[in-house]
Design a protein around this motif. Structure first.
Motif, short mmCIF file in Angstrom:
data_model
loop_
_atom_site.label_atom_id
_atom_site.label_comp_id
_atom_site.label_asym_id
_atom_site.label_seq_id
_atom_site.Cartn_x
_atom_site.Cartn_y
_atom_site.Cartn_z
N ALA A 58 0.83 -1.22 0.00
CA ALA A 58 0.00 0.00 0.00
C ALA A 58 0.86 1.26 0.00
N MET A 59 1.93 1.26 0.80
CA MET A 59 2.79 2.46 0.86
C MET A 59 3.51 2.67 -0.47
N TYR A 160 9.37 13.48 2.74
CA TYR A 160 9.55 12.51 3.84
C TYR A 160 8.54 12.73 4.98
N PRO A 161 8.32 13.98 5.43
CA PRO A 161 7.35 14.14 6.53
C PRO A 161 5.98 13.61 6.18
N TYR A 162 5.59 13.77 4.91
CA TYR A 162 4.27 13.27 4.48
C TYR A 162 4.28 11.74 4.43
N ILE A 163 5.41 11.17 3.99
CA ILE A 163 5.51 9.71 3.94
C ILE A 163 5.45 9.14 5.36
N MET A 164 6.16 9.79 6.28
CA MET A 164 6.17 9.31 7.66
C MET A 164 4.77 9.41 8.28
N ALA A 165 4.09 10.53 8.01
CA ALA A 165 2.74 10.72 8.57
C ALA A 165 1.80 9.65 8.01
N SER A 166 1.89 9.41 6.70
CA SER A 166 0.97 8.42 6.12
C SER A 166 1.36 7.00 6.56
N ALA A 167 2.66 6.76 6.82
CA ALA A 167 3.08 5.44 7.29
C ALA A 167 2.52 5.18 8.69
N ARG A 168 2.62 6.20 9.54
CA ARG A 168 2.10 6.06 10.91
C ARG A 168 0.59 5.82 10.89
N ALA A 169 -0.11 6.71 10.15
CA ALA A 169 -1.56 6.57 10.06
C ALA A 169 -1.89 5.23 9.40
N GLY A 170 -1.04 4.86 8.44
CA GLY A 170 -1.25 3.63 7.68
C GLY A 170 -1.17 2.41 8.54
N SER A 172 -1.66 2.08 11.75
CA SER A 172 -2.79 1.93 12.67
C SER A 172 -4.05 1.53 11.93
N LEU A 173 -4.23 2.07 10.71
CA LEU A 173 -5.43 1.72 9.94
C LEU A 173 -5.33 0.28 9.42
N ILE A 174 -4.16 -0.06 8.93
CA ILE A 174 -3.98 -1.38 8.31
C ILE A 174 -4.22 -2.50 9.32
N TRP A 175 -3.67 -2.36 10.51
CA TRP A 175 -3.86 -3.50 11.43
C TRP A 175 -5.30 -3.64 11.87
N LYS A 176 -6.03 -2.51 11.90
CA LYS A 176 -7.46 -2.62 12.23
C LYS A 176 -8.21 -3.32 11.10
N ILE A 177 -7.86 -2.95 9.84
CA ILE A 177 -8.55 -3.58 8.71
C ILE A 177 -8.18 -5.07 8.62
N VAL A 178 -6.92 -5.37 8.89
CA VAL A 178 -6.47 -6.78 8.84
C VAL A 178 -7.30 -7.62 9.82
N LEU A 179 -7.56 -7.06 10.99
CA LEU A 179 -8.36 -7.81 11.98
C LEU A 179 -9.76 -8.11 11.44
#
Lengths: 241, 247
Positions: A58-59, A160-170, A172-179
């Motif tokens: 996804a990233m 990079y700051p935008y990539i890091m922000a989306s990675a962090r948000a990503g 947390s979102l991804i593991w919730k969706i995976v569940l």
């Protein structure tokens, strides 16, 4: 703060005295039980594997698409409506459709998670690519830097700051969706385990699994994201002379 | 060293029809230091950007040593912008490495010594003062062994003593390298101190009003008596040129 929260919980559980609100000690007992049984570590590693693969795909795709949309007005104009639609499709619909179209297989689970995550990455990276400092790109042009060096040394560090922000948000979102994906169509992983525990109304077990997974994510934050953050923000946080 | 013949018939602002540069024709001899003075917003920076290919016009002609080229074909080119434009995520040393091939990285320490930044190679731009950042930008411009250097009001917004030190540094580096220089400024005394020739430009649509040779021997003194007298005489003889008006 954590100690105050734990004490409050333990006291509240003691007052309520119900199986639906287990005490912290019960949750710890359940945690130890599942660790000893071996199912918790196995399920967490399976879920983490899915999170990792989905996150990388996804990233990667999100960053590429976001950069292209941020740099080209024409591509952005053509794809913007599609992006808005993708952002607003409920995660559950994507998961169900992937399972129906691809079958109850691993690839369907990963595809569903990736499709859910890509649009949010694209939106963040596109904004980053739009505000890239053209003056610095002009320096690259004047000094005839190669496209590769211009991209990696001049363009990419600015987003990079935008990539890091989306990675962090990503994450947390991804593991919730995976569940959710695991709960709906897999026979292993934390989502599957939570579903089983739910069927037995084992609230202590559900909380034990949840906290264990949160702890893993906190470890990832400390061992991966913080060092990466430091690396990608080098030179940006110093005070002016 | 290179000689340039510049001819711009017409340059509009962005995609609009507003003409910013009109009938600009001038030559620069090899090793010559030419200053361009004009009112704010008259297109001086646009002119420099056209010379290095950052902006283009179908109605421009650039001859380099007699050969027609595009701005982006000038290879040994140093450009010192109004702002230092250093990459904040790279150290001073890495900023210089960025514009140099690997084989020339060893000259960086020497360059830093020349611009008075010995031992500062490991610092990030944000850790340096404004004056030091300009020094790095100057070092970067000279790192590429430029045949042509473009300077766009590089000492703007600096305090007077820092600007004076940097002008002196620029004079030394230009003397050593013998590069051809085109220097945009709005400060006549700066132009008199540095340049061999001053080109005065009008308000928009900008054209050249005057080209005056600064017939003072070098080295010159900043705000020296000869320089001030020459400047006063120039203003007496051409009272309107500094306002961008034709006589």
């Amino acid at each position: 703060m954590l100690i105050i929260l734990a004490l409050t919980w333990q006291t509240a559980a003691w007052f309520i005295n119900s199986a639906d609100f287990p005490s912290l000690l019960n949750v710890i007992d359940s945690f130890i039980y599942h660790v000893n049984q071996g199912d918790m570590l196995a399920n967490i590693s399976i879920t983490l594997g899915r999170v990792f693969i989905s996150f990388i795909i996804a990233m990667t795709l999100g960053v590429i698409i976001g950069i292209i949309m941020g740099c080209s007005d024409k591509v952005n104009e053509l794809s913007d409506t599609l992006l808005i639609i993708a952002l607003n499709i409920p995660a559950l619909v994507t998961i169900l459709l992937c399972y129906i179209w691809l079958g109850l297989v691993e690839s369907a689970a990963i595809t569903a998670v990736v499709i859910n995550k890509i649009p949010t990455v694209v939106v963040m990276i596109r904004e980053g690519a739009r505000v890239v400092d053209q003056d610095l790109l002009a320096v690259a042009k004047v000094y005839k830097l190669s496209p590769r060096i211009t991209f990696f040394k001049v363009f990419l560090p600015q987003i990079y700051p935008y990539i890091m922000a989306s990675a962090r948000a990503g994450l947390s979102l991804i593991w919730k969706i995976v569940l959710v994906v695991e709960l709906l169509g897999r026979s292993d992983g934390v989502g599957f385990a939570l579903n089983t525990l739910f069927q037995f109304f084992d609230i202590a077990g559900i909380l034990a699994y949840t906290f264990a997974f949160i702890a893993v994510v906190l470890v990832i934050e400390a061992l991966v994201f913080r060092p990466l953050d430091k690396l990608t923000s080098r030179g940006m946080n110093h005070d002016s002379a | 060293m290179i000689a340039l013949d510049i001819s711009i018939k017409n340059k509009c602002y962005g995609n609009s029809d507003a003409v910013v540069l009109k009938d600009i024709n001038f030559s620069v001899k090899p090793g010559e230091f030419v200053a361009i003075i004009g009112p704010s917003g008259c297109g001086k920076s646009t002119l420099l950007n056209m010379l290095c290919g950052l902006e283009e016009s179908s109605e421009q002609k650039l001859l380099c040593n007699g050969k027609a080229i595009n701005g982006d074909e000038l290879h040994k080119l140093g450009y010192i912008f109004q702002q230092p434009r250093l990459m904040p995520w790279l150290t001073v040393q890495e900023n210089l490495q960025l514009v140099l091939p690997l084989s020339q990285h060893e000259q960086i320490d020497d360059l830093l010594t020349q611009v008075g930044l010995s031992g500062k190679g490991g610092y990030f731009p944000k850790q340096l003062s404004g004056g030091m950042q300009r020094r790095v930008a100057i070092a970067r411009a000279f790192a590429v062994n430029p045949e042509l250097i473009l300077l766009d009001e590089p000492f703007n917004s600096l305090d007077a003593p820092t600007a004076a030190k940097l002008r002196l540094l620029l004079v030394k580096l230009c003397q050593n390298r013998g590069s051809t220089v085109i220097f945009v400024t709005h400060d006549l005394s700066e132009a008199v101190y540095l340049a061999d020739r001053i080109i005065f430009m009008s308000n928009t649509p900008t054209s050249i009003i005057h080209q005056i040779k600064v017939n003072l021997t070098k080295p010159r003194q900043e705000a020296g008596s000869k320089e001030l007298a020459w400047q006063a005489k120039l203003m007496d003889e051409h009272p309107k040129i500094l306002a961008g008006k034709t006589n």
